[in-house]
Design a protein around this motif. Structure first.
Motif, PDB file in Angstrom:
ATOM      1  N   TYR A 367       0.828  -1.211   0.000  1.00 27.09           N
ATOM      2  CA  TYR A 367       0.000   0.000   0.000  1.00 27.09           C
ATOM      3  C   TYR A 367       0.863   1.261   0.000  1.00 27.09           C
ATOM      4  CZ  TYR A 367      -2.662   3.781   2.180  1.00 27.09           C
ATOM      5  OH  TYR A 367      -3.207   5.003   2.480  1.00 27.09           O
ATOM      6  N   LEU A 368       1.846   1.293   0.880  1.00 23.18           N
ATOM      7  CA  LEU A 368       2.713   2.473   0.962  1.00 23.18           C
ATOM      8  C   LEU A 368       3.528   2.646  -0.321  1.00 23.18           C
ATOM      9  CD1 LEU A 368       3.978   2.052   4.638  1.00 23.18           C
ATOM     10  CD2 LEU A 368       2.300   3.704   3.798  1.00 23.18           C
ATOM     11  N   ARG A 369       4.025   1.559  -0.865  1.00 22.68           N
ATOM     12  CA  ARG A 369       4.836   1.653  -2.075  1.00 22.68           C
ATOM     13  C   ARG A 369       4.006   2.148  -3.268  1.00 22.68           C
ATOM     14  NH1 ARG A 369       6.269  -3.061  -1.973  1.00 22.68           N
ATOM     15  NH2 ARG A 369       4.886  -3.990  -3.524  1.00 22.68           N
ATOM     16  N   THR A 370       2.755   1.716  -3.334  1.00 18.03           N
ATOM     17  CA  THR A 370       1.897   2.132  -4.447  1.00 18.03           C
ATOM     18  C   THR A 370       1.558   3.613  -4.381  1.00 18.03           C
ATOM     19  OG1 THR A 370       0.927  -0.086  -4.528  1.00 18.03           O
ATOM     20  CG2 THR A 370      -0.290   1.681  -5.620  1.00 18.03           C
ATOM     21  N   ALA A 371       1.295   4.114  -3.185  1.00 17.52           N
ATOM     22  CA  ALA A 371       0.774   5.476  -3.061  1.00 17.52           C
ATOM     23  C   ALA A 371       1.849   6.535  -2.860  1.00 17.52           C
ATOM     24  CB  ALA A 371      -0.221   5.536  -1.898  1.00 17.52           C
ATOM     25  N   THR A 372       2.904   6.230  -2.096  1.00 16.32           N
ATOM     26  CA  THR A 372       3.804   7.304  -1.657  1.00 16.32           C
ATOM     27  C   THR A 372       4.710   7.846  -2.755  1.00 16.32           C
ATOM     28  OG1 THR A 372       5.371   5.621  -0.874  1.00 16.32           O
ATOM     29  CG2 THR A 372       3.821   6.542   0.745  1.00 16.32           C
ATOM     30  N   GLY A 373       5.231   6.987  -3.629  1.00 15.71           N
ATOM     31  CA  GLY A 373       6.141   7.458  -4.669  1.00 15.71           C
ATOM     32  C   GLY A 373       5.520   8.505  -5.569  1.00 15.71           C
ATOM     33  N   PRO A 374       4.378   8.235  -6.199  1.00 13.25           N
ATOM     34  CA  PRO A 374       3.742   9.256  -7.035  1.00 13.25           C
ATOM     35  C   PRO A 374       3.343  10.517  -6.267  1.00 13.25           C
ATOM     36  CG  PRO A 374       2.896   7.091  -7.584  1.00 13.25           C
ATOM     37  CD  PRO A 374       3.730   6.928  -6.353  1.00 13.25           C
ATOM     38  N   LEU A 375       2.934  10.360  -5.009  1.00 13.88           N
ATOM     39  CA  LEU A 375       2.601  11.558  -4.228  1.00 13.88           C
ATOM     40  C   LEU A 375       3.826  12.428  -4.003  1.00 13.88           C
ATOM     41  CD1 LEU A 375       0.153  10.118  -1.520  1.00 13.88           C
ATOM     42  CD2 LEU A 375      -0.395  11.809  -3.292  1.00 13.88           C
ATOM     43  N   LEU A 376       4.960  11.794  -3.730  1.00 16.42           N
ATOM     44  CA  LEU A 376       6.185  12.562  -3.546  1.00 16.42           C
ATOM     45  C   LEU A 376       6.579  13.291  -4.831  1.00 16.42           C
ATOM     46  CD1 LEU A 376       8.539  13.351  -1.737  1.00 16.42           C
ATOM     47  CD2 LEU A 376       9.704  11.242  -2.434  1.00 16.42           C
ATOM     48  N   HIS A 377       6.462  12.617  -5.957  1.00 18.12           N
ATOM     49  CA  HIS A 377       6.760  13.263  -7.234  1.00 18.12           C
ATOM     50  C   HIS A 377       5.825  14.443  -7.493  1.00 18.12           C
ATOM     51  CE1 HIS A 377       8.605   9.211  -8.720  1.00 18.12           C
ATOM     52  NE2 HIS A 377       9.443   9.908  -7.965  1.00 18.12           N
ATOM     53  N   ALA A 378       4.545  14.279  -7.180  1.00 18.13           N
ATOM     54  CA  ALA A 378       3.589  15.363  -7.380  1.00 18.13           C
ATOM     55  C   ALA A 378       3.871  16.538  -6.459  1.00 18.13           C
ATOM     56  CB  ALA A 378       2.171  14.854  -7.158  1.00 18.13           C
ATOM     57  N   ALA A 379       4.386  16.237  -5.264  1.00 15.52           N
ATOM     58  CA  ALA A 379       4.729  17.319  -4.343  1.00 15.52           C
ATOM     59  C   ALA A 379       5.954  18.084  -4.830  1.00 15.52           C
ATOM     60  CB  ALA A 379       4.974  16.761  -2.943  1.00 15.52           C
ATOM     61  N   LEU A 380       6.917  17.376  -5.390  1.00 16.23           N
ATOM     62  CA  LEU A 380       8.127  18.029  -5.891  1.00 16.23           C
ATOM     63  C   LEU A 380       7.882  18.779  -7.193  1.00 16.23           C
ATOM     64  CD1 LEU A 380      10.718  15.189  -5.133  1.00 16.23           C
ATOM     65  CD2 LEU A 380      10.311  17.290  -3.824  1.00 16.23           C
ATOM     66  N   ASN A 381       6.987  18.252  -8.017  1.00 17.10           N
ATOM     67  CA  ASN A 381       6.669  18.891  -9.298  1.00 17.10           C
ATOM     68  C   ASN A 381       5.167  18.785  -9.526  1.00 17.10           C
ATOM     69  OD1 ASN A 381       6.529  19.902 -11.873  1.00 17.10           O
ATOM     70  ND2 ASN A 381       7.570  18.180 -12.845  1.00 17.10           N
ATOM     71  N   PRO A 382       4.395  19.756  -9.026  1.00 15.69           N
ATOM     72  CA  PRO A 382       2.932  19.649  -9.067  1.00 15.69           C
ATOM     73  C   PRO A 382       2.343  19.973 -10.444  1.00 15.69           C
ATOM     74  CG  PRO A 382       3.551  21.694  -8.013  1.00 15.69           C
ATOM     75  CD  PRO A 382       4.842  20.964  -8.298  1.00 15.69           C
ATOM     76  N   SER A 383       2.836  19.315 -11.462  1.00 17.73           N
ATOM     77  CA  SER A 383       2.293  19.506 -12.804  1.00 17.73           C
ATOM     78  C   SER A 383       1.056  18.629 -12.968  1.00 17.73           C
ATOM     79  CB  SER A 383       3.331  19.120 -13.853  1.00 17.73           C
ATOM     80  OG  SER A 383       3.677  17.752 -13.736  1.00 17.73           O
ATOM     81  N   PRO A 384       0.171  18.968 -13.903  1.00 14.24           N
ATOM     82  CA  PRO A 384      -1.025  18.134 -14.098  1.00 14.24           C
ATOM     83  C   PRO A 384      -0.719  16.661 -14.370  1.00 14.24           C
ATOM     84  CG  PRO A 384      -1.320  20.235 -15.190  1.00 14.24           C
ATOM     85  CD  PRO A 384       0.105  20.200 -14.705  1.00 14.24           C
TER      86      PRO A 384
END
Length: 435
Positions: A367-384
């Motif tokens: 669960y953590l592996r599925t959700a956290t990586g993309p969320l971190l990327h979106a936080a670093l680069n909040p592009s659509p």
């Protein structure tokens, strides 16, 4: 109108995140999935797809600007057809829930109302994430209610109750004389006994005998989640009817099972709230704080799942002490005589077996592996594009979360079955975007 256009409209790749709601709800009741669970899964799928069609119908003007490729603004699906599909799917979902019983229909009606309110009114308001979280939580509770209605108790629960000396067996007769305190069981109709326990799916012992003419009838097991009322004794001359339940603090068997599923529903709702909050920025991006908050929420959920469950009374299979006749104290929660006694006791549940604990840890890690990586990327680069990817990952992360909740409730087989949906969801997400 092509099949692919409808697949995009209904976001079929997200369908695999739905069955786990009902299965996790069934696991939380302590029962095995059955006919009621299958009906709940069907109802959930229909209501979920109704929400998808209604969502695009309500957002057709906004999508014409931000997402012109969607089926409605591109003209591949007519708006009237999408609205009609939403209505038909809602009716089908409620019909399936009705076949699972009145409690399931009540929950499904609340779920359908929440879905329509979200799509038509609440989506673009501050209450939007909370409404979507409520919908997911209700979906899990739908599985609990449908399973409890159709399955009064599991074979294992009955076996434990009959074999451990904590409940009268089916076919035993009312106790009298030395049997009133010895726990001996003889043939004849079943009866409660003093000093015993209430088990989910188990029988009830209380206050000597059931009373003259007061046997517990066929199906003489209190339904899971059932509790003994204040005083905790069967009425003299008042048998418990087949399929009935003993009450405690106003909860029937089904009501107690739904209550037992509330913690799991709350955890799933919190996850949904976080994902929905991020999704509000997927069309235009630009938010760093929201993905970071969702990341922190996801980590907190993982820690909560791994923490030992407290309060054994949360689980309908737990043993609840029943006071002996004439005893002044009243140890049952929710039947207390004073404010101090109304507080729920918090005791750690017995630790799970090492293999179960290892599986729970693995599912939580998935669960953590599925959700956290993309969320971190979106936080670093909040592009659509990265925000949309984070939302899609959050949707798919619901599957290992549901599996972990099932295993946490003791349903290892159910958890593994839910995890079997992950490859299907991942493969279909490559063809049809889930957001």
């Amino acid at each position: 109108m092509s099949a692919r256009a409808w697949a995009e409209l209904l976001r079929v790749s997200a369908l695999f995140t739905v069955p786990g709601d009902a299965l996790a709800g069934a696991a939380a009741t302590g029962r095995s999935p059955g006919r009621g669970t299958a009906l709940a899964v069907g109802a959930s799928l229909c209501l979920y797809e109704a929400g998808m069609a209604l969502n695009d119908w309500a957002d057709r003007e906004e999508d014409a600007v931000d997402r012109p490729h969607r089926p409605l603004p591109s003209g591949r699906v007519a708006p009237g057809a999408a609205l009609a599909a939403a209505g038909a799917l809602t009716a089908a979902g409620l019909g399936l829930a009705a076949r699972a019983g009145r409690p399931a229909l009540v929950v499904a009606t609340g779920l359908a109302a929440t879905v329509w309110a979200y799509d038509l009114r609440l989506k673009h308001t501050p209450a939007g994430p909370a409404a979507m979280a409520a919908a997911r939580a209700l979906d899990l509770l739908l599985g609990a209610a449908a399973t409890a209605t159709a399955t009064p108790g599991t074979t294992e629960q009955r076996r434990r109750s009959a074999g451990t000396g904590t409940g009268a067996r089916a076919g035993s007769r009312p106790c009298s004389g030395p049997n009133a305190d010895s726990g001996a069981v003889t043939s004849g109709p079943a009866a409660p006994r003093s000093g015993g326990f209430v088990r989910g799916g188990g029988s009830v012992r209380a206050g000597g005998c059931a009373g003259a003419g007061g046997p517990v009838r066929a199906g003489d097991f209190a339904q899971a989640g059932g509790f003994v009322r204040v005083g905790g004794f069967a009425r003299a001359g008042g048998p418990v009817r087949a399929g009935g339940s003993v009450r405690v603090g106003g909860f029937t068997g089904v009501g107690g099972s739904v209550r037992a599923a509330l913690p799991a529903a709350g955890l799933l709702g919190v996850h949904t709230y976080a994902v929905t909050a991020v999704s509000r920025h997927e069309a235009r991006g630009g938010s760093t704080a929201v993905p970071l908050a969702a990341l922190a929420t996801t980590a907190a959920l993982g820690a909560t799942i791994l923490r030992e469950r407290c309060d054994p009374y949360e689980h309908p299979g737990a043993v609840v002490p029943v006071p002996r006749a004439g005893r002044a104290t009243n140890p049952l929660p929710f039947t207390a005589r004073g404010p101090a006694q109304r507080q729920r006791p918090h005791r750690p549940s017995p630790p799970p077996a090492p293999a179960t604990r290892l599986l729970l840890t693995a599912l939580t890690g998935a669960y953590l592996r599925t959700a956290t990586g993309p969320l971190l990327h979106a936080a670093l680069n909040p592009s659509p594009p990265l925000t949309q990817r984070a939302v899609g990952a959050g949707i798919r992360a619901a599957i290992p979360l549901q599996a972990a909740l099932a295993v946490r409730a003791g349903a290892t087989g159910t958890g593994m079955a839910v995890m079997g949906l992950v490859p299907l969801a991942r493969a279909l997400a490559r063809k049809v975007i889930p957001t």
